[in-house]
Write an enzyme that holds these catalytic residues in place. Structure first.
Site, PDB file in Angstrom:
ATOM      1  N   HIS A  67      82.706  -5.256  18.968  1.00  0.00           N
ATOM      2  CA  HIS A  67      83.905  -4.432  19.005  1.00  0.00           C
ATOM      3  C   HIS A  67      84.570  -4.640  20.365  1.00  0.00           C
ATOM      4  CE1 HIS A  67      83.863  -2.362  15.202  1.00  0.00           C
ATOM      5  NE2 HIS A  67      82.585  -2.063  15.349  1.00  0.00           N
TER       6      HIS A  67
ATOM      7  N   ASP B 260      91.228  -5.832  21.284  1.00  0.00           N
ATOM      8  CA  ASP B 260      91.862  -5.691  19.970  1.00  0.00           C
ATOM      9  C   ASP B 260      93.375  -5.861  20.044  1.00  0.00           C
ATOM     10  OD1 ASP B 260      89.391  -5.161  18.879  1.00  0.00           O
ATOM     11  OD2 ASP B 260      89.693  -3.000  18.719  1.00  0.00           O
TER      12      ASP B 260
END
Length: 334
Positions: free
Chosen positions: A133, A163
């Site tokens: 992540h 991200d």
């Protein structure tokens, strides 16, 4: 332009949203089961799915539910591919190929197709199949180590750099470039977008320190991480903060005028003050005392007409109401 968005969660859906905001027709394709996991994430106590998280990222898209293992739905998907310009996907490397939808197969249906595969660590290499992540990507890339508190311990940022930048923004810019090429030469390409690699190659300022000294600078020791009093965040009397960005001498001199401290004007890094040195740290402490003597609102008023890059640190709910974002407010309303 037609975009097929097979992605979930944050990076790919945001890339699709940005393309939709530029005028693309984006078809978001979710499976017939749980669909995009974002539908159930961060729900309020009285909120039913889809969540605000999902709604913010998928506004303006056409949503379809397809089972890519079903013959009928596979045919529907290939019909979409035949008319698509871009396909965004964020599965583990190899999943699209196992489904029979690797780039070579899709390019036979639509030679001009641009396919962007967004992954944590890239399509090839020893870590291609590793889970991750945002916190893992920026950790590997040497970025999390630079986001440290006063004790030099990494913080957990609530802004997903890997991200948002390494995934979404990198995908958009590479897709747009590939579309220009496809229009000129008639065939598309497969883009391998690794969030970790994208963040790594943008780690510019710490790299400068590394090449200058042989190692990166620790918190409070360099020009842009707290090592000078003119580029710092100061706590105010009411527990809020002001951001001081007076890097240029003219801005620093203007700040000193507002504070009535002309004797500080010569204490600037451009005039020989050592970055991270004793005088810089001492002056930083003096400024901290000054800013702690008044509220954030008081400082905003005092610096309102001063050209010296001193601004409040706003909470998001305050930023939403600031005139600066009057034309953009809807972007964060689900």
């Amino acid at each position: 332009m037609t975009v097929l968005d097979l992605t979930r969660l944050l990076p790919g859906p945001l890339a699709g949203l940005r393309l939709a905001q530029m005028g693309a027709h984006v078809i978001k394709i979710e499976d017939k089961g749980a669909g995009d996991y974002a539908r159930e994430m961060m729900l309020a106590d009285d909120e039913s799915p889809p969540s605000a998280f999902w709604r913010l990222l998928n506004r303006g898209k056409t949503v379809e539910r397809l089972d890519l293992k079903s013959d009928a739905d596979r045919k529907t998907f290939l019909d979409h591919v035949a008319h698509a310009d871009v396909l965004l996907e964020g599965f583990r490397p190899g999943v699209m190929a196992r489904l029979g939808f690797g780039y070579e197969a899709l390019a036979r249906v639509r030679p001009s197709l641009v396919m962007a595969s967004i992954s944590g660590y890239g399509q090839q290499g020893s870590m291609a199949q590793a889970a991750g992540h945002d916190i893992n990507y920026i950790g590997y890339a040497g970025v999390l180590d630079q986001l440290c508190d006063a004790q030099d311990a990494p913080i957990v940022p609530n802004f997903q750099i890997g991200d948002l930048y390494g995934g979404a923004q990198a995908a958009v810019q590479e897709v747009l470039a590939a579309l220009v090429a496809a229009q000129r030469i008639g065939h598309g390409r497969w883009l391998d977008i690794s969030m970790t690699h994208e963040v790594f190659r943008s780690n510019v300022v710490p790299a400068v320190a590394m090449h200058r000294r042989g190692h990166v600078s620790r918190a409070g020791k360099d020009l842009l991480n707290g090592g000078v009093p003119c580029y710092q965040v100061y706590r105010t009397k009411d527990g809020r903060y002001m951001a001081v960005g007076a890097l240029e001498l003219k801005f620093w001199e203007s700040l000193c005028d507002v504070l009535g401290r002309s004797d500080w004007k010569a204490r600037h890094w451009t005039l020989g003050q050592e970055v991270g040195g004793d005088d810089a740290l001492a002056l930083r402490a003096e400024l901290a005392v000054v800013f702690a003597a008044a509220t954030q609102a008081d400082w905003v008023a005092r610096f309102a007409d001063a050209d010296c890059c001193v601004t409040p640190v706003l909470r998001l709910e305050e930023a939403m109401m600031h005139p600066l974002f009057a034309q953009l407010r809807d972007a964060l309303l689900p």
